[in-house]
Enzyme design. Structure first.
Site, PDB file in Angstrom:
ATOM      1  CD1 TRP A 294     -80.401  47.573 -38.189  1.00 53.69           C
ATOM      2  CD2 TRP A 294     -81.057  49.510 -39.099  1.00 53.69           C
ATOM      3  NE1 TRP A 294     -81.692  47.811 -37.797  1.00 53.69           N
ATOM      4  CE2 TRP A 294     -82.121  48.981 -38.333  1.00 53.69           C
ATOM      5  CE3 TRP A 294     -81.246  50.725 -39.764  1.00 53.69           C
ATOM      6  CZ2 TRP A 294     -83.357  49.635 -38.220  1.00 53.69           C
ATOM      7  CZ3 TRP A 294     -82.479  51.364 -39.653  1.00 53.69           C
ATOM      8  CH2 TRP A 294     -83.507  50.818 -38.889  1.00 53.69           C
TER       9      TRP A 294
ATOM     10  CE  LYS B 199     -83.464  49.859 -32.321  1.00 55.32           C
ATOM     11  NZ  LYS B 199     -82.527  50.068 -33.388  1.00 55.32           N
TER      12      LYS B 199
ATOM     13  CG  ASP C  51     -75.264  51.339 -36.273  1.00 51.25           C
ATOM     14  OD1 ASP C  51     -75.513  51.535 -35.063  1.00 51.25           O
ATOM     15  OD2 ASP C  51     -76.148  51.333 -37.166  1.00 51.25           O
TER      16      ASP C  51
HETATM   17  C1  LIG Z   1     -82.525  50.768 -34.776  1.00 46.91           C
HETATM   18  C2  LIG Z   1     -81.249  50.862 -35.507  1.00 46.91           C
HETATM   19  C3  LIG Z   1     -80.928  51.960 -36.334  1.00 46.91           C
HETATM   20  C4  LIG Z   1     -81.900  53.061 -36.692  1.00 46.91           C
HETATM   21  O1  LIG Z   1     -82.233  53.927 -35.693  1.00 46.91           O
HETATM   22  P1  LIG Z   1     -83.110  55.248 -36.038  1.00 46.91           P
HETATM   23  O2  LIG Z   1     -82.898  56.074 -34.803  1.00 46.91           O
HETATM   24  O3  LIG Z   1     -84.531  54.794 -36.233  1.00 46.91           O
HETATM   25  O4  LIG Z   1     -82.536  55.877 -37.266  1.00 46.91           O
HETATM   26  C5  LIG Z   1     -79.664  51.989 -36.919  1.00 46.91           C
HETATM   27  N1  LIG Z   1     -78.777  51.013 -36.725  1.00 46.91           N
HETATM   28  C6  LIG Z   1     -79.046  49.940 -35.945  1.00 46.91           C
HETATM   29  C7  LIG Z   1     -78.007  48.875 -35.769  1.00 46.91           C
HETATM   30  C8  LIG Z   1     -80.292  49.820 -35.314  1.00 46.91           C
HETATM   31  O5  LIG Z   1     -80.564  48.760 -34.552  1.00 46.91           O
END
Ligand SMILES: *Cc1c(COP(=O)(O)O)cnc(C)c1O
Length: 300
Positions: free
Chosen positions: A101, A195, A171
């Site tokens: 990511w 998540k 993030d």
């Molecule tokens: C799942 C995830 C993303 C991506 O999410 P999307 O909504 O599919 O763009 C980005 N960063 C992390 C740390 C993730 O776990």
């Protein structure tokens, strides 16, 4: 009976929350309407958005000089949105590359300025993260970006990196609301909600007020964090169901005992799995240094 889904996201959700959403789906609070049928500018839905903010502020202890916005978007749209809002005058930022990511965030940001990689966990086979004292930091960086929990590698920062006065951008998709954090450690926190928090479709952004005025002239209006904050996240039509569902999750989490309680559960649950993996005589393996093992998604 319900199946166990070990996937990181979209992931399992609290059953009590889903039952409540089911129960009131056709008739929300005696209105004879579904929450999905309300205008996003109705007083009912606006009250939900206010409650979302109040609950998040209470659970995460967000100081008043931080703004909070709910953006209907994929999380990765903000891999562009962040440089477009924060690069400021000097156009320079640093990125810690510790997994899929953050590497993707780095590549996307490179399209918008002078973006430098400060560390690469690839060199350590994604088993650990180098200390900040070994990072290549330019004091002129507008910010340093990192990913707290690298979902795919199951690699997590054990502490907040110390980078002096440079604002940290993090993030926290897959980790927000699963442990205690200190908001003041960060300039900007962002997290997709799929998540841990609600069905897919939303990104939460918490941003220190003084960082809000550095957008580029070409930054899209729908991605302009200052403007979206001024509009209280209601500039365009948001994913109203997911906003509503998030509120149910926040109330559920508060009832459970908040971040302290959920962190304890997550640490115990992940330790159970790591113990099984480590005691399986190589049948299962996890190569992450225990100090950097994720407490929320266990890879094997
Ligand atoms: C799942 C995830 C993303 C991506 O999410 P999307 O909504 O599919 O763009 C980005 N960063 C992390 C740390 C993730 O776990």
């Amino acid at each position: 009976m319900r199946s166990f889904n070990f996937g990181a996201g979209p992931a399992m959700m609290p059953e009590a929350v889903m039952l409540q959403a089911q129960q009131e789906f056709l008739d929300w609070h005696g209105s004879t309407m579904s929450i999905c049928e309300f205008s996003h500018r109705s007083k009912e839905f606006m009250a939900i958005m206010e409650e979302v903010e109040l609950n998040l502020r209470e659970i995460l202890i967000i100081p008043p000089h931080y703004k909070m916005i709910v953006v209907t978007s994929p999380t990765r749209l903000h891999f562009a949105g962040i440089p477009m809002n924060l690069l400021g005058r000097n156009g320079k930022a640093g990125y810690a590359e510790t997994g899929v990511w953050s590497e993707m965030a780095f590549k996307e940001a490179c399209r918008y300025g002078d973006i430098q990689s400060v560390t690469q966990a690839k060199l350590l086979n994604y088993s650990a993260i180098a200390k900040e004292s070994e990072w290549q930091i330019d004091p002129d960086f507008a910010y340093i970006h990192y990913t707290d929990n690298e979902t795919i590698h199951g690699l997590q920062f054990s502490e907040v990196p110390k980078v002096g006065q440079i604002p940290l951008v993090v993030d926290m998709t897959s980790i927000l609301l699963s442990k205690k954090i200190n908001i003041s450690d960060y300039g900007l926190i962002y997290a997709g909600t799929q998540k841990n928090i609600s069905p897919a479709g939303l990104t939460l952004i918490i941003i220190r007020e003084d960082l809000l005025h550095q957008e580029m002239p070409v930054t899209p209006t729908s991605l302009n964090y200052r403007f979206l904050a001024e509009q209280k996240s209601l500039y365009y039509t948001p994913n109203t169901f997911s906003c509503y569902f998030m509120l149910l999750t926040l109330k559920w989490l508060k009832n459970l005992g908040g971040l302290e309680a959920i962190e304890k559960i997550n640490r115990e649950k992940s330790q159970l799995l790591y113990d099984v993996i480590d005691q399986s005589h190589g049948f299962y393996t996890n190569s992450v240094n225990p100090k950097f093992r994720s407490i929320i998604n266990v890879v094997f």
